[in-house]
Write a protein that holds these residues in place. Sequence first.
Motif, PDB file in Angstrom:
ATOM      1  N   ASP A 194     110.067  85.327  75.166  1.00 53.02           N
ATOM      2  CA  ASP A 194     108.615  85.447  75.345  1.00 53.02           C
ATOM      3  C   ASP A 194     108.364  86.007  76.752  1.00 53.02           C
ATOM      4  OD1 ASP A 194     108.762  83.295  77.094  1.00 53.02           O
ATOM      5  OD2 ASP A 194     108.141  81.831  75.588  1.00 53.02           O
ATOM      6  N   LEU A 195     107.127  86.407  77.016  1.00 51.86           N
ATOM      7  CA  LEU A 195     106.871  87.134  78.266  1.00 51.86           C
ATOM      8  C   LEU A 195     107.215  86.313  79.515  1.00 51.86           C
ATOM      9  CD1 LEU A 195     105.968  89.825  79.461  1.00 51.86           C
ATOM     10  CD2 LEU A 195     103.610  89.019  79.357  1.00 51.86           C
ATOM     11  N   PRO A 196     106.772  85.042  79.611  1.00 51.94           N
ATOM     12  CA  PRO A 196     107.127  84.291  80.818  1.00 51.94           C
ATOM     13  C   PRO A 196     108.642  84.181  81.025  1.00 51.94           C
ATOM     14  CG  PRO A 196     105.416  83.142  79.587  1.00 51.94           C
ATOM     15  CD  PRO A 196     105.877  84.280  78.730  1.00 51.94           C
ATOM     16  N   GLU A 197     109.370  83.937  79.932  1.00 48.64           N
ATOM     17  CA  GLU A 197     110.832  83.794  80.056  1.00 48.64           C
ATOM     18  C   GLU A 197     111.465  85.103  80.507  1.00 48.64           C
ATOM     19  OE1 GLU A 197     112.687  82.792  76.339  1.00 48.64           O
ATOM     20  OE2 GLU A 197     114.708  83.020  77.209  1.00 48.64           O
ATOM     21  N   LEU A 198     110.999  86.212  79.925  1.00 48.83           N
ATOM     22  CA  LEU A 198     111.535  87.525  80.303  1.00 48.83           C
ATOM     23  C   LEU A 198     111.279  87.792  81.789  1.00 48.83           C
ATOM     24  CD1 LEU A 198     111.357  90.839  78.387  1.00 48.83           C
ATOM     25  CD2 LEU A 198     110.415  90.772  80.677  1.00 48.83           C
ATOM     26  N   LEU A 199     110.067  87.485  82.242  1.00 50.39           N
ATOM     27  CA  LEU A 199     109.718  87.760  83.642  1.00 50.39           C
ATOM     28  C   LEU A 199     110.535  86.884  84.589  1.00 50.39           C
ATOM     29  CD1 LEU A 199     105.849  88.068  83.169  1.00 50.39           C
ATOM     30  CD2 LEU A 199     107.427  89.940  83.689  1.00 50.39           C
ATOM     31  N   GLN A 200     110.758  85.629  84.188  1.00 53.56           N
ATOM     32  CA  GLN A 200     111.485  84.702  85.060  1.00 53.56           C
ATOM     33  C   GLN A 200     112.963  85.037  85.183  1.00 53.56           C
ATOM     34  OE1 GLN A 200     110.347  81.164  83.021  1.00 53.56           O
ATOM     35  NE2 GLN A 200     108.710  80.667  84.450  1.00 53.56           N
ATOM     36  N   THR A 201     113.540  85.620  84.121  1.00 49.01           N
ATOM     37  CA  THR A 201     115.000  85.770  84.128  1.00 49.01           C
ATOM     38  C   THR A 201     115.492  87.201  84.364  1.00 49.01           C
ATOM     39  OG1 THR A 201     114.875  85.831  81.725  1.00 49.01           O
ATOM     40  CG2 THR A 201     115.561  83.757  82.693  1.00 49.01           C
ATOM     41  N   SER A 202     114.603  88.170  84.342  1.00 49.97           N
ATOM     42  CA  SER A 202     115.071  89.568  84.460  1.00 49.97           C
ATOM     43  C   SER A 202     115.204  90.015  85.917  1.00 49.97           C
ATOM     44  CB  SER A 202     114.100  90.512  83.755  1.00 49.97           C
ATOM     45  OG  SER A 202     114.059  90.216  82.383  1.00 49.97           O
ATOM     46  N   ASP A 203     116.218  90.835  86.165  1.00 47.52           N
ATOM     47  CA  ASP A 203     116.362  91.471  87.480  1.00 47.52           C
ATOM     48  C   ASP A 203     115.539  92.755  87.512  1.00 47.52           C
ATOM     49  OD1 ASP A 203     118.403  89.641  88.502  1.00 47.52           O
ATOM     50  OD2 ASP A 203     119.616  90.462  86.861  1.00 47.52           O
ATOM     51  N   PHE A 204     115.415  93.375  86.344  1.00 49.22           N
ATOM     52  CA  PHE A 204     114.613  94.596  86.207  1.00 49.22           C
ATOM     53  C   PHE A 204     113.676  94.389  85.020  1.00 49.22           C
ATOM     54  CE2 PHE A 204     118.514  95.745  88.247  1.00 49.22           C
ATOM     55  CZ  PHE A 204     118.099  96.577  89.274  1.00 49.22           C
ATOM     56  N   VAL A 205     112.423  94.745  85.215  1.00 50.11           N
ATOM     57  CA  VAL A 205     111.451  94.643  84.113  1.00 50.11           C
ATOM     58  C   VAL A 205     110.901  96.047  83.880  1.00 50.11           C
ATOM     59  CG1 VAL A 205     109.209  93.703  83.406  1.00 50.11           C
ATOM     60  CG2 VAL A 205     110.838  92.245  84.656  1.00 50.11           C
ATOM     61  N   CYS A 206     111.101  96.545  82.658  1.00 48.87           N
ATOM     62  CA  CYS A 206     110.611  97.893  82.322  1.00 48.87           C
ATOM     63  C   CYS A 206     109.433  97.789  81.377  1.00 48.87           C
ATOM     64  CB  CYS A 206     111.685  98.684  81.575  1.00 48.87           C
ATOM     65  SG  CYS A 206     112.781  99.528  82.637  1.00 48.87           S
ATOM     66  N   ILE A 207     108.336  98.437  81.725  1.00 53.14           N
ATOM     67  CA  ILE A 207     107.159  98.430  80.852  1.00 53.14           C
ATOM     68  C   ILE A 207     107.174  99.684  79.996  1.00 53.14           C
ATOM     69  CG2 ILE A 207     104.637  98.408  80.814  1.00 53.14           C
ATOM     70  CD1 ILE A 207     104.763  96.982  83.512  1.00 53.14           C
ATOM     71  N   LEU A 208     107.235  99.468  78.687  1.00 57.58           N
ATOM     72  CA  LEU A 208     107.334 100.597  77.749  1.00 57.58           C
ATOM     73  C   LEU A 208     106.443 100.365  76.532  1.00 57.58           C
ATOM     74  CD1 LEU A 208     111.175 101.021  78.110  1.00 57.58           C
ATOM     75  CD2 LEU A 208     109.492 102.731  78.750  1.00 57.58           C
ATOM     76  N   THR A 209     105.376  99.653  76.744  1.00 55.43           N
ATOM     77  CA  THR A 209     104.495  99.309  75.627  1.00 55.43           C
ATOM     78  C   THR A 209     103.280 100.240  75.613  1.00 55.43           C
ATOM     79  OG1 THR A 209     103.371  97.425  74.618  1.00 55.43           O
ATOM     80  CG2 THR A 209     103.173  97.586  76.980  1.00 55.43           C
ATOM     81  N   PRO A 210     102.676 100.484  74.447  1.00 58.17           N
ATOM     82  CA  PRO A 210     101.474 101.320  74.439  1.00 58.17           C
ATOM     83  C   PRO A 210     100.335 100.662  75.210  1.00 58.17           C
ATOM     84  CG  PRO A 210     102.299 100.976  72.199  1.00 58.17           C
ATOM     85  CD  PRO A 210     103.061 100.053  73.088  1.00 58.17           C
ATOM     86  N   TYR A 211      99.416 101.479  75.691  1.00 59.37           N
ATOM     87  CA  TYR A 211      98.251 100.976  76.431  1.00 59.37           C
ATOM     88  C   TYR A 211      97.109 100.764  75.448  1.00 59.37           C
ATOM     89  CZ  TYR A 211      94.721 100.813  80.158  1.00 59.37           C
ATOM     90  OH  TYR A 211      93.717 100.451  81.018  1.00 59.37           O
ATOM     91  N   THR A 212      96.727  99.508  75.294  1.00 61.49           N
ATOM     92  CA  THR A 212      95.643  99.150  74.371  1.00 61.49           C
ATOM     93  C   THR A 212      94.767  98.126  75.089  1.00 61.49           C
ATOM     94  OG1 THR A 212      96.867  97.258  73.513  1.00 61.49           O
ATOM     95  CG2 THR A 212      97.222  99.346  72.365  1.00 61.49           C
TER      96      THR A 212
END
Length: 324
Positions: A194-212
């Motif tokens: 989930d988003l909080p877990e991804l943000l807490q554990t990643s060294d790199f965060v890549c945003i590749l989602t559509p803009y809505t």
Amino acid sequence: MKPKVFVTRKLPIEIIEKIKEVCDVSMWEEEEIPVPRNVLESQIQEVDGLFCLLTETIDKSLLDKAKNLKIISNMAVGYNNIDVEAATQRKIMVTNTPGVLTETTADLTFALLLATARRLIEASEYLRQGKWKTWSPMQLIGQDVFGATLGIIGMGRIGEAVARRAKGFDMKVLYYNRNRKPKAEQSLGVEYADLPELLQTSDFVCILTPYTPETRNLIGEKELKLMKKTAVLINTARGGIVDEEALFQALKKGEIWGAGLDVFEKEPVPVDHPLLTLPNVVALPHIGSASKKTRLRMANIAAENLIQGLQGKTPNNLVNPGIY
Ligand code: DGY
């Protein structure tokens, strides 16, 4: 009589020739200057088809002026510049150019990740400005990419292509997406978080989602505070997905380590934008899909969509089948 088409930017001659075979074409001839709104407003009243770029805002007020418009062919995979709902209500087709830019955009995303992690732009400037006096153990040290954890927000085509590249760097890949992607989990070994877990554990965060409307400011103060102090944020999707003021504060205060940005809320980004004053930001002018082959393919697909729509066919890349 041939249908009338307006093209909002100078295109390669072979693409124009292709459209001219079936359409009566007028074109904004500039390469570096977007079509002024008043020109677009007057053209839209006359034409059956519009070939446009992400730099044109196709909103309700513009569509209200269109008398014969049947299709808007956007030369981009993203189409947040178009009010699709308003177009659908008016039974105007909207098309995009998915697929062809996947690998080129994934290349740029990974290049930006590496450049930010290893401070390439800053290091090159350091050398050019004559600051390089000696080799030193703590000079221009960055973050390791090999073996690190990558969090991908938006596991679409480009997300998967970035994950494939990350595997070559032995990275652990997490992803967050509206829907789980069991196939990608199996074939690429990526793990859902989930988003909080991804943000807490990643060294790199890549945003590749559509803009809505749902992804507007998806990454704001609260989300940035969850990230590691050593983390790097990469955005090659759309600027509005990140709250730029919150990002500026997080970078300035050292709450995250760096950011690589190919996209901005307002483009072109003003040169006095606060983010551009920070040494830990690598900034690019929205060049994700900018290779000769890919841009030609995108133009070609956009031309095909346009022609198909004007010939009464369903275009290959129709984004609003609701018109039928
Ligand atoms: C797109 O296609 O949406 C990119 O942002 C530009 O290629």
